[in-house]
Design a protein around this motif. Structure first.
Motif, PDB file in Angstrom:
ATOM      1  N   ARG A   1       0.815  -1.217   0.000  1.00 16.11           N
ATOM      2  CA  ARG A   1       0.000   0.000   0.000  1.00 16.11           C
ATOM      3  C   ARG A   1       0.849   1.268   0.000  1.00 16.11           C
ATOM      4  N   GLU A   2       2.158   1.111   0.239  1.00 20.95           N
ATOM      5  CA  GLU A   2       3.033   2.281   0.357  1.00 20.95           C
ATOM      6  C   GLU A   2       4.325   2.073  -0.428  1.00 20.95           C
ATOM      7  N   ASP A   3       4.200   1.678  -1.685  1.00 17.64           N
ATOM      8  CA  ASP A   3       5.383   1.431  -2.507  1.00 17.64           C
ATOM      9  C   ASP A   3       6.281   2.667  -2.587  1.00 17.64           C
ATOM     10  N   ILE A   4       5.683   3.846  -2.717  1.00 22.45           N
ATOM     11  CA  ILE A   4       6.487   5.062  -2.851  1.00 22.45           C
ATOM     12  C   ILE A   4       7.327   5.317  -1.602  1.00 22.45           C
ATOM     13  N   ALA A   5       6.833   4.925  -0.431  1.00 15.92           N
ATOM     14  CA  ALA A   5       7.611   5.107   0.799  1.00 15.92           C
ATOM     15  C   ALA A   5       8.882   4.259   0.735  1.00 15.92           C
ATOM     16  N   TRP A   6       8.762   3.022   0.291  1.00 14.07           N
ATOM     17  CA  TRP A   6       9.934   2.144   0.137  1.00 14.07           C
ATOM     18  C   TRP A   6      10.918   2.734  -0.870  1.00 14.07           C
ATOM     19  N   GLN A   7      10.407   3.205  -1.999  1.00 14.60           N
ATOM     20  CA  GLN A   7      11.286   3.735  -3.042  1.00 14.60           C
ATOM     21  C   GLN A   7      12.086   4.936  -2.539  1.00 14.60           C
ATOM     22  N   VAL A   8      11.420   5.814  -1.805  1.00 11.28           N
ATOM     23  CA  VAL A   8      12.086   7.018  -1.301  1.00 11.28           C
ATOM     24  C   VAL A   8      13.066   6.662  -0.190  1.00 11.28           C
TER      25      VAL A   8
ATOM     26  N   ALA B   1       8.422  17.500   5.966  1.00  9.42           N
ATOM     27  CA  ALA B   1       7.727  17.030   4.763  1.00  9.42           C
ATOM     28  C   ALA B   1       8.476  17.470   3.509  1.00  9.42           C
ATOM     29  N   ASP B   2       9.054  18.660   3.559  1.00 11.55           N
ATOM     30  CA  ASP B   2       9.752  19.183   2.385  1.00 11.55           C
ATOM     31  C   ASP B   2      10.935  18.297   1.987  1.00 11.55           C
ATOM     32  N   LEU B   3      11.610  17.734   2.976  1.00  9.93           N
ATOM     33  CA  LEU B   3      12.760  16.875   2.683  1.00  9.93           C
ATOM     34  C   LEU B   3      12.313  15.587   2.005  1.00  9.93           C
ATOM     35  N   TRP B   4      11.213  15.009   2.486  1.00 12.13           N
ATOM     36  CA  TRP B   4      10.710  13.772   1.885  1.00 12.13           C
ATOM     37  C   TRP B   4      10.225  14.043   0.459  1.00 12.13           C
ATOM     38  N   ILE B   5       9.524  15.143   0.261  1.00 12.46           N
ATOM     39  CA  ILE B   5       9.002  15.484  -1.073  1.00 12.46           C
ATOM     40  C   ILE B   5      10.146  15.717  -2.055  1.00 12.46           C
ATOM     41  N   ALA B   6      11.212  16.366  -1.587  1.00 11.75           N
ATOM     42  CA  ALA B   6      12.372  16.588  -2.452  1.00 11.75           C
ATOM     43  C   ALA B   6      13.011  15.266  -2.861  1.00 11.75           C
ATOM     44  N   GLU B   7      13.066  14.306  -1.921  1.00 13.93           N
ATOM     45  CA  GLU B   7      13.638  12.991  -2.230  1.00 13.93           C
ATOM     46  C   GLU B   7      12.726  12.225  -3.184  1.00 13.93           C
ATOM     47  N   ARG B   8      11.427  12.352  -2.985  1.00 16.14           N
ATOM     48  CA  ARG B   8      10.477  11.713  -3.911  1.00 16.14           C
ATOM     49  C   ARG B   8      10.662  12.271  -5.322  1.00 16.14           C
ATOM     50  N   ASP B   9      10.856  13.584  -5.417  1.00 14.37           N
ATOM     51  CA  ASP B   9      11.054  14.205  -6.735  1.00 14.37           C
ATOM     52  C   ASP B   9      12.329  13.675  -7.395  1.00 14.37           C
ATOM     53  N   ARG B  10      13.380  13.447  -6.600  1.00 16.09           N
ATOM     54  CA  ARG B  10      14.608  12.869  -7.141  1.00 16.09           C
ATOM     55  C   ARG B  10      14.330  11.462  -7.688  1.00 16.09           C
TER      56      ARG B  10
END
Length: 232
Positions: free
Chosen positions: A14-21, A215-224
Motif C-alpha cells: 500500500r506504500e510502494d512510494i515510501a519504500w522507493q524514497v 515534509a519538504d525533505l521527503w518530497i524533495a527525495e520523492r522528486d529525485r
C-alpha cells in the motif's frame, strides 16, 4: 566481524512510494557499499520462512517478518532493518562507527506516550512497552542471541515477545542516539535535521500529511526518485 552492511526495508504494497524514497535516501547518502532489499511478506511466505496466519489487523505487512531479517541475511556482520516510512538524511556509515561487536543488537530506546489516539492514515495508535524500538534495528549476526532468532521463534512467539525484544537480554542490547529513529510528530522539531526521520504517524505520501515536520525533505527525495524514472 565482516564490514559489509545489509539493509532490509519493510515493504508494504500500500506504500510502494515510501519504500522507493527510503531506499533512494539510503543509497544516495551512503559512502560505503550497502546492499538494500525490500522485505516482502509474499516472498518470505513463498520461501516457507513465514507461516503465521494472515493478520488483517496488523498495521503493516512487515509487522512480524522484520524479525526474520538476521536469518534471511545469513550474515555475520551488521544487518539493519528499517520501516519503509523513514527518510535518511546522512551517511549510514556513521551508524557503524559507534557499534560494539559485543552487543547483539542496537535500537533507539524510545520512552514516550503517543501524542495522538490515531495515526494520520486512520489507523488506531496503540501504546505498549518499548513502542517503536523495533522500527529500526541493527543486528549483530555473529551474536548467539541473534543466531537464536530463527523462523521457528518468529512463527510461534507472541507479537509482544518479538516487538518488546524479549529475545535479547537487556545487557546485550545497545542504545542508538535518537537521531537514528526520530519520531516525527512525537518529538518537538529539532534545530538540526535528524539522521533518519521516521514519519510514524503518516508521511507526505498521504494527502492529509503534507504539512508534517520535514515534509519538504521527503518530497524533495520523492522528486529525485521520479526524475530517475524519467531518465530511465
Amino acid at each position: 566481524m565482516n564490514n559489509q552492511l545489509k539493509v532490509y526495508v519493510g515493504y508494504d504494497s500500500r506504500e510502494d512510494i515510501a519504500w522507493q524514497v527510503c531506499r533512494l535516501s539510503l543509497s544516495r547518502h551512503a559512502s560505503i557499499s550497502v546492499e538494500i532489499y525490500a522485505l516482502r511478506q509474499e516472498t518470505v511466505r513463498e520461501l516457507g520462512l513465514y507461516t503465521r496466519p494472515q493478520d488483517k489487523g496488523a498495521a503493516t505487512e512487515f509487522s512480524l517478518t522484520r524479525f526474520l531479517v538476521p536469518y534471511i541475511a545469513a550474515h555475520e556482520g551488521w544487518t539493519v532493518f528499517v520501516d519503509c516510512d523513514f527518510l535518511f538524511t546522512t551517511d549510514i556509515a556513521r551508524l557503524l562507527e559507534s557499534l560494539d561487536p559485543a552487543k547483539a543488537a542496537y535500537v533507539v530506546q524510545h520512552d514516550y506516550v503517543p501524542r495522538s489516539a490515531s495515526k494520520m492514515d486512520g489507523q488506531v495508535q496503540t501504546t505498549y512497552p518499548r513502542k517503536n524500538w523495533s522500527s529500526f534495528m541493527v543486528f549483530n549476526g555473529a551474536h548467539p542471541a541473534i543466531r537464536a532468532l530463527t523462523p521457528e521463534v518468529v512463527n510461534t512467539q507472541s507479537p509482544a515477545y518479538l516487538h518488546r525484544l524479549s529475545w535479547v537480554e537487556d545487557k546485550d542490547l545497545g542504545a542508538l542516539e535518537l537521531g537514528w529513529n526520530f519520531l516525527e510528530g512525537e518529538y518537538d522539531k529539532p534545530e538540526q535535521v535528524p539522521h533518519a526521520i521516521h514519519y510514524t504517524n503518516g508521511g507526505p505520501w498521504f494527502p492529509n500529511c503534507q504539512n508534517v515536520d520535514f515534509a519538504d525533505l521527503w518530497i524533495a527525495e520523492r522528486d529525485r526518485y521520479e526524475r530517475t524514472l524519467e531518465a530511465a
